[in-house]
Motif scaffolding. Structure first.
Motif, PDB file in Angstrom:
ATOM      1  N   GLY A 280      29.318  28.764  34.841  1.00 52.09           N
ATOM      2  CA  GLY A 280      28.738  29.426  32.935  1.00 52.09           C
ATOM      3  C   GLY A 280      29.282  29.760  32.275  1.00 52.09           C
ATOM      4  N   LEU A 281      30.640  29.849  32.485  1.00 53.27           N
ATOM      5  CA  LEU A 281      31.893  30.423  31.610  1.00 53.27           C
ATOM      6  C   LEU A 281      31.895  29.276  30.850  1.00 53.27           C
ATOM      7  CD1 LEU A 281      33.919  32.986  33.940  1.00 53.27           C
ATOM      8  CD2 LEU A 281      31.840  33.203  32.694  1.00 53.27           C
ATOM      9  N   THR A 282      32.419  29.986  29.875  1.00 52.33           N
ATOM     10  CA  THR A 282      32.987  28.861  28.869  1.00 52.33           C
ATOM     11  C   THR A 282      34.871  28.327  29.373  1.00 52.33           C
ATOM     12  OG1 THR A 282      34.050  30.606  26.950  1.00 52.33           O
ATOM     13  CG2 THR A 282      32.549  29.922  26.932  1.00 52.33           C
ATOM     14  N   GLU A 283      35.009  27.473  28.436  1.00 48.68           N
ATOM     15  CA  GLU A 283      36.733  27.135  29.168  1.00 48.68           C
ATOM     16  C   GLU A 283      37.323  28.393  29.307  1.00 48.68           C
ATOM     17  OE1 GLU A 283      39.216  22.988  28.397  1.00 48.68           O
ATOM     18  OE2 GLU A 283      37.102  23.057  27.414  1.00 48.68           O
ATOM     19  N   ALA A 284      37.084  28.492  27.287  1.00 51.11           N
ATOM     20  CA  ALA A 284      37.900  29.454  26.827  1.00 51.11           C
ATOM     21  C   ALA A 284      37.917  31.469  27.815  1.00 51.11           C
ATOM     22  CB  ALA A 284      37.814  30.087  25.586  1.00 51.11           C
ATOM     23  N   ASP A 285      36.910  31.428  28.322  1.00 53.13           N
ATOM     24  CA  ASP A 285      37.144  32.305  29.444  1.00 53.13           C
ATOM     25  C   ASP A 285      37.635  32.198  30.000  1.00 53.13           C
ATOM     26  OD1 ASP A 285      35.263  33.752  27.836  1.00 53.13           O
ATOM     27  OD2 ASP A 285      33.879  33.647  28.324  1.00 53.13           O
ATOM     28  N   GLY A 286      37.130  30.637  30.956  1.00 54.93           N
ATOM     29  CA  GLY A 286      37.449  30.311  32.308  1.00 54.93           C
ATOM     30  C   GLY A 286      39.966  30.574  32.174  1.00 54.93           C
ATOM     31  N   GLN A 287      39.985  29.155  30.601  1.00 57.12           N
ATOM     32  CA  GLN A 287      41.898  29.668  30.449  1.00 57.12           C
ATOM     33  C   GLN A 287      42.106  31.108  30.674  1.00 57.12           C
ATOM     34  OE1 GLN A 287      43.304  26.476  30.055  1.00 57.12           O
ATOM     35  NE2 GLN A 287      44.664  28.085  31.072  1.00 57.12           N
ATOM     36  N   TRP A 288      41.309  31.906  30.502  1.00 57.95           N
ATOM     37  CA  TRP A 288      41.629  33.016  29.421  1.00 57.95           C
ATOM     38  C   TRP A 288      41.833  33.927  31.604  1.00 57.95           C
ATOM     39  CZ3 TRP A 288      40.147  38.640  31.859  1.00 57.95           C
ATOM     40  CH2 TRP A 288      41.327  39.136  31.022  1.00 57.95           C
ATOM     41  N   LEU A 289      40.952  33.676  32.361  1.00 54.30           N
ATOM     42  CA  LEU A 289      41.051  34.364  33.932  1.00 54.30           C
ATOM     43  C   LEU A 289      42.336  33.612  34.274  1.00 54.30           C
ATOM     44  CD1 LEU A 289      36.957  33.791  34.160  1.00 54.30           C
ATOM     45  CD2 LEU A 289      38.530  36.580  34.185  1.00 54.30           C
ATOM     46  N   VAL A 290      42.530  32.709  33.721  1.00 51.51           N
ATOM     47  CA  VAL A 290      43.885  31.195  34.367  1.00 51.51           C
ATOM     48  C   VAL A 290      45.097  32.436  34.253  1.00 51.51           C
ATOM     49  CG1 VAL A 290      44.762  30.029  35.907  1.00 51.51           C
ATOM     50  CG2 VAL A 290      42.688  29.495  35.402  1.00 51.51           C
ATOM     51  N   ASP A 291      45.063  32.199  33.124  1.00 52.17           N
ATOM     52  CA  ASP A 291      46.628  33.113  32.684  1.00 52.17           C
ATOM     53  C   ASP A 291      46.815  34.573  33.054  1.00 52.17           C
ATOM     54  OD1 ASP A 291      46.487  30.670  31.100  1.00 52.17           O
ATOM     55  OD2 ASP A 291      45.841  30.975  29.243  1.00 52.17           O
ATOM     56  N   ASN A 292      45.798  35.736  33.425  1.00 49.25           N
ATOM     57  CA  ASN A 292      45.890  36.052  33.313  1.00 49.25           C
ATOM     58  C   ASN A 292      45.730  36.205  35.422  1.00 49.25           C
ATOM     59  OD1 ASN A 292      45.410  38.475  31.483  1.00 49.25           O
ATOM     60  ND2 ASN A 292      44.033  36.614  30.766  1.00 49.25           N
ATOM     61  N   ALA A 293      45.232  35.282  35.918  1.00 56.23           N
ATOM     62  CA  ALA A 293      45.297  35.968  37.853  1.00 56.23           C
ATOM     63  C   ALA A 293      46.703  36.257  37.984  1.00 56.23           C
ATOM     64  CB  ALA A 293      44.320  34.958  38.106  1.00 56.23           C
ATOM     65  N   GLY A 294      47.931  34.407  36.861  1.00 55.08           N
ATOM     66  CA  GLY A 294      49.015  34.333  37.638  1.00 55.08           C
ATOM     67  C   GLY A 294      49.143  33.569  38.596  1.00 55.08           C
ATOM     68  N   HIS A 295      49.858  33.641  39.757  1.00 52.84           N
ATOM     69  CA  HIS A 295      49.956  32.823  41.005  1.00 52.84           C
ATOM     70  C   HIS A 295      49.891  33.550  42.268  1.00 52.84           C
ATOM     71  CE1 HIS A 295      51.489  30.083  37.819  1.00 52.84           C
ATOM     72  NE2 HIS A 295      52.386  30.421  38.065  1.00 52.84           N
ATOM     73  N   PRO A 296      49.299  33.157  42.732  1.00 60.29           N
ATOM     74  CA  PRO A 296      49.055  33.920  44.406  1.00 60.29           C
ATOM     75  C   PRO A 296      50.233  34.074  45.909  1.00 60.29           C
ATOM     76  CG  PRO A 296      48.211  31.503  44.918  1.00 60.29           C
ATOM     77  CD  PRO A 296      48.051  31.528  42.972  1.00 60.29           C
ATOM     78  N   ASP A 297      49.917  35.592  46.022  1.00 60.93           N
ATOM     79  CA  ASP A 297      50.836  35.779  46.671  1.00 60.93           C
ATOM     80  C   ASP A 297      50.178  35.348  48.471  1.00 60.93           C
ATOM     81  OD1 ASP A 297      53.334  35.945  48.459  1.00 60.93           O
ATOM     82  OD2 ASP A 297      53.578  38.223  47.367  1.00 60.93           O
ATOM     83  N   ILE A 298      50.243  34.325  49.312  1.00 60.01           N
ATOM     84  CA  ILE A 298      49.790  34.940  50.681  1.00 60.01           C
ATOM     85  C   ILE A 298      50.894  34.478  51.817  1.00 60.01           C
ATOM     86  CG2 ILE A 298      48.161  33.562  52.354  1.00 60.01           C
ATOM     87  CD1 ILE A 298      46.666  32.659  49.607  1.00 60.01           C
ATOM     88  N   SER A 299      51.282  35.744  51.502  1.00 60.99           N
ATOM     89  CA  SER A 299      52.553  36.506  53.139  1.00 60.99           C
ATOM     90  C   SER A 299      52.304  35.948  54.543  1.00 60.99           C
ATOM     91  CB  SER A 299      53.095  37.376  52.246  1.00 60.99           C
ATOM     92  OG  SER A 299      53.897  37.921  53.440  1.00 60.99           O
ATOM     93  N   ALA A 300      53.234  36.062  54.976  1.00 65.07           N
ATOM     94  CA  ALA A 300      53.139  35.185  56.279  1.00 65.07           C
ATOM     95  C   ALA A 300      53.419  36.892  56.985  1.00 65.07           C
ATOM     96  CB  ALA A 300      53.886  34.042  56.932  1.00 65.07           C
ATOM     97  N   ASP A 301      53.840  37.916  56.690  1.00 64.19           N
ATOM     98  CA  ASP A 301      54.319  38.996  56.871  1.00 64.19           C
ATOM     99  C   ASP A 301      53.660  40.149  56.058  1.00 64.19           C
ATOM    100  OD1 ASP A 301      55.615  41.506  57.541  1.00 64.19           O
ATOM    101  OD2 ASP A 301      57.260  40.559  57.120  1.00 64.19           O
ATOM    102  N   TRP A 302      53.030  40.853  57.047  1.00 69.36           N
ATOM    103  CA  TRP A 302      51.530  41.819  56.161  1.00 69.36           C
ATOM    104  C   TRP A 302      52.244  43.081  56.188  1.00 69.36           C
ATOM    105  CZ3 TRP A 302      46.502  40.099  58.959  1.00 69.36           C
ATOM    106  CH2 TRP A 302      46.554  38.444  58.843  1.00 69.36           C
ATOM    107  N   SER A 303      53.693  43.403  56.769  1.00 71.18           N
ATOM    108  CA  SER A 303      54.605  44.724  56.772  1.00 71.18           C
ATOM    109  C   SER A 303      53.840  45.714  55.902  1.00 71.18           C
ATOM    110  CB  SER A 303      55.311  44.529  56.813  1.00 71.18           C
ATOM    111  OG  SER A 303      55.803  43.752  58.207  1.00 71.18           O
ATOM    112  N   ASP A 304      54.396  45.290  54.256  1.00 71.12           N
ATOM    113  CA  ASP A 304      54.252  45.528  52.706  1.00 71.12           C
ATOM    114  C   ASP A 304      52.744  45.952  52.724  1.00 71.12           C
ATOM    115  OD1 ASP A 304      56.943  45.104  52.855  1.00 71.12           O
ATOM    116  OD2 ASP A 304      57.158  43.979  51.048  1.00 71.12           O
ATOM    117  N   ALA A 305      51.312  45.128  52.842  1.00 72.75           N
ATOM    118  CA  ALA A 305      50.023  45.031  52.721  1.00 72.75           C
ATOM    119  C   ALA A 305      49.988  46.306  53.403  1.00 72.75           C
ATOM    120  CB  ALA A 305      49.513  43.782  52.808  1.00 72.75           C
TER     121      ALA A 305
END
Length: 348
Positions: A280-305
């Protein structure tokens, strides 16, 4: 009281709908040792209950839902308090949370394991939270937190972030006044606007809305400069001891990984289908969230985590008086490559 009663009612209903009586996490399947290889075939009739509403939408939008719908039932539950209660009620197998709930659950005697982890690329420039500052309060830098009233939610990511920020600038809990408040919904934003607290960590679209609504009155935010980007799938350990459920959880983690990658590569569809239609957000809110999230990092190595998780455990243990635990024991390393392999097309 009303909120807790409503949650317990929802859990009771969930248990009935799931067709598992009072026990979603142990339905008599073949016993599986926690160090045994993960089975890759989900037996007919296997069911797991998953509290991961955002991924459910991503699977629908991406046309991937059929890959898991035979054995996954989604529950509209998310966040540490709800998922932990659902685990205790044995009404949930998998939950989606931030960094702290698996730690807190373990301290309360609940056996859980992390089976998937997601972070953000360039996390310091794409934080989840900022420190909201109440109108009229002078906080321009982190050192200005001394003597301030700060919203604090023990057992949740926002609470841990507050403790990390204080440590970063050489302050202790005694140098500020921690005000215990739940971090759900608009609670923190409302507490700031009412000057119930001076500072509170606010995240997501709440940052944009807070500044839009109260910026004219002098409200502000400041960055905290700490990684706050951890997101996990964690599970009740007894679900992993059921061979059928373990196979289903493995399959779900693979689908989850593909879903996160799809979200990243289809921002317009995600904004329209999730942020606008579902949330139920506005398109502008959604775009703001996408822009501020950047890109995901899903690693096959959890050592640093795991290393970062241990630092969090050590800090929280010191500040709360809870016993030391080994962060690596919170993770089921059999799942370490599952999501990353699925994204590369290597999971079966």
């Amino acid at each position: 009281m009303f909120r807790r009663t409503r949650l317990l009612s929802a859990l009771a209903l969930l248990a009935v709908v799931a067709g598992c009586g009072s026990n979603a996490a142990a339905d008599g399947g073949a016993k599986l040792a926690l160090d045994a290889d993960l089975p890759t075939t989900v037996p007919d009739g296997t069911k797991i209950v998953v509290g991961d509403p955002a991924t459910e939408v991503a699977l629908k939008l991406s046309g991937q839902l059929d890959k898991v719908s035979k054995f996954v039932q989604f529950a509209n539950l998310s966040g540490g308090p709800q998922t932990t209660e659902a685990f205790r009620a044995r009404a949930l197998d998998v939950g989606s949370v931030a960094e702290i709930p698996p730690i807190h659950a373990t301290w309360t005697g609940l056996k859980v394991k992390i089976v998937a982890s997601k972070f953000r690329q360039d996390p310091l420039n794409h934080p989840i939270y900022q420190l909201g500052v109440a109108p009229g309060v002078e906080v321009k830098k982190l050192e200005d937190l001394r003597g301030k009233k700060i919203a604090f939610s023990p057992g949740q990511a926002q609470g841990a972030l507050v403790l990390k920020v204080l440590k970063k600038v050489g302050l202790t809990k005694e140098d500020v006044k921690l005000v215990e408040l739940p971090s759900t919904g608009d609670v923190y934003s409302n507490a700031l606007s009412a000057k119930q607290v001076d500072v509170a960590p606010i995240g997501g679209v709440q940052v944009k809305r807070y500044l839009t609504k109260y910026g004219k009155d002098g409200a502000s935010t400041i960055p905290h400069g700490i990684r706050d980007d951890a997101g996990h799938l964690y599970v009740a350990q007894e679900s992993l001891e059921d061979a059928g459920k373990a196979a289903a959880i493995r399959a779900y983690v693979a689908a989850w990984g593909v879903a996160q990658d799809w979200i990243d590569k289809h921002p317009k569809e995600w904004i329209a289908g999730y942020y606008v239609k579902d949330q139920g957000l506005t398109e502008a809110d959604g775009q703001w969230l996408v822009d501020n999230a950047g890109h995901p990092d899903i690693s096959a190595d959890w050592s640093d985590a795991i290393e970062r998780q241990q630092e969090t455990v050590d800090l929280l243990s010191k500040e709360t008086g809870n016993k030391e635990i080994e962060a690596k024991d919170l993770y089921d390393l059999r799942f370490q490559t599952v999501a990353a392999d699925a994204i590369k097309g290597g999971a079966k």
